[in-house]
Enzyme design. Structure first.
Site: not given
Ligand code: LLP
Length: 425
Positions: A243, A278, A280-281, A349, A378
């Site tokens: 997050g 966890e 990601g981004r 479109c 993403y």
């Molecule tokens: N762990 C769980 C259980 C999650 O649901 C997520 C993301 C993460 C970790 C990783 O979160 P991060 O560190 O990447 O914030 N498509 C959206 C973002 C959706 C995130 C979904 N869950 C976007 O493009 O902003």
């Protein structure tokens, strides 16, 4: 920090001119920097390492952010585990060489087949998100004759800020068991010979740019660990999710990984748990760009509206259409001249196929290349073939070399997946 910079007036990925990749692979194309992926992982790892009270956390990269196996491999080779939400993602993590004991399996709706696959794989933990799922995991474990390692994903009911479509930690969101349920379910699981509750988990949302909601959630999680232990239950692991936000140029600067780690050490340091994260981004977003060519400029004589029509569209990068997300757009070879406002659009479109409105950019013409920055998370992961547009390929750069790590599908491959059956005709 990332490795997409102007060198000699031209945007590069590390030492490779983006124009060279466009010429070799075509556009639109996603381009990732190995050095940036490595750097982001290392910054996070080192931020945690600066606090001995945190032990050595499991950094389980959220595969959903950028799931290409070669991207995963870069991170796995540095010691990352994987946070997965489907059998497909577990398979990707394994293909990248992630050890099963570093794979976390999350998600609100795991099928029995997926649970069985995860248990047979021997993942570190299945993050159980509901009472119904607890029963399913117990039943599958019994059938397989194994003891399932589980963690309860708890919904801490905090407002994380950010976009409503990616907030996950409020009671109204579908994610996780409630605090009220957690202790009872944990105790029940502890008495089931087919379940091995190892800990608790939370994840309150994505693109979080303020540490306060995270601190509030983690404090609640600490309290829960202490309560469970006071009840005689064993809690070995605390998974604090992902997050952490990234700078998208126009947005408030997110906290640094160092500030994030300091807050965590403050809240859960000394709790004697194995911590897991966890992210990601924060690892992938600034490690990738979407490279696109200008098809033409549609300058309306009346009203002065100027549409920059690209060969990339919402099917390649959905974030602006879906979350009103801002992505910086940079010309690959900026021309001299005053910036003018463009509406930057794709060929799909739909009016929603708009990347930016009235964005000031240097003068551009058909055939020029532009890069969408911060598109590594993403981006490709959420792409589709809407309008029967082939999925953009992916390229990985390392130093002065690059490789196509996912091919652009041919039209034969795309159309060949449809069933051409006799009875239809
Ligand atoms: N762990 C769980 C259980 C999650 O649901 C997520 C993301 C993460 C970790 C990783 O979160 P991060 O560190 O990447 O914030 N498509 C959206 C973002 C959706 C995130 C979904 N869950 C976007 O493009 O902003």
């Amino acid at each position: 920090m990332n490795h997409f910079e102007l060198k000699g007036g031209e945007l590069h990925a590390e030492d490779v001119p983006l124009a060279r990749i466009a010429a070799a692979v075509g556009t639109p194309v996603y381009v990732y920097s190995t050095a940036t992926l490595r750097r982001h992982y290392a910054v996070l790892r080192d931020a945690f390492a600066a606090h001995p009270a945190l032990g050595t956390p499991l950094i389980a990269y959220a595969v959903k952010a950028s799931p290409n196996v070669e991207v995963l491999r870069v991170l796995v080779d540095m010691g990352a585990g994987a946070d997965t939400v489907s059998e497909g993602e577990i398979r990707r993590a394994l293909a990248a060489g992630a050890p099963p004991e570093r794979i976390v399996f999350s998600g609100v709706g795991k099928t029995r087949a997926e649970i069985a696959f995860a248990l047979k794989t021997g993942v570190a933990e299945v993050n159980v998100e509901s009472e119904a799922e607890l029963e399913a995991v117990a039943a599958v474990a019994q059938e397989l004759g194994v003891r399932a390692p589980i963690a309860f994903r708890v919904n801490p009911d905090v407002e994380a800020g950010g976009h409503a479509k990616i907030a996950t930690g409020k009671a109204e969101n579908k994610f996780g068991v409630s605090f009220a349920q957690a202790a009872d379910l944990y105790a029940r699981a502890s008495n089931n010979p087919h379940l091995n509750p190892v800990g608790v988990a939370c994840h309150i949302g994505s693109q979080i740019t303020d540490l306060a909601p995270m601190r509030a959630a983690f404090l609640k999680m600490r309290g829960l660990v202490e309560d469970l232990r006071a009840g005689g239950l064993k809690v070995e692991r605390l998974d604090l999710g992902g997050g952490l936000g990234v700078p998208y140029f126009h947005q408030p600067d997110p906290p640094s990984p160092a500030d994030y780690a300091t807050m965590i050490a403050d809240v859960v340091g000394g709790l004697e748990v194995q911590l897991a994260f966890e992210p990601g981004r924060v690892i992938a977003a600034n490690a990738g760009v979407l490279l696109s060519e200008v098809i033409h400029v549609n300058a309306r004589p009346e009203g002065g509206r100027r549409f920059l029509v690209l060969d990339a569209a919402m099917n390649d990068l959905i974030r602006p259409a879906m979350y009103d997300a801002f992505h910086d757009i940079r010309p690959v070879k900026p021309r001299p001249g005053e910036a003018v406002p463009y509406d930057v659009v794709g060929p799909v479109c739909e009016t929603g196929d708009t990347f930016a409105k009235q964005r000031d950019l240097p003068p551009l013409e058909g055939g020029d290349l532009v890069a969408f920055m911060t598109a590594g998370a993403y981006g490709a992961a959420m792409a589709s073939e809407y309008n029967t547009r082939p999925l953009a390929p992916e390229v990985l750069v390392e130093g002065a070399r690059f490789a196509v790590i996912r091919q652009r599908p041919t039209y034969e491959e795309i159309i060949g997946r449809d069933r051409l059956d006799d009875w239809v005709s």
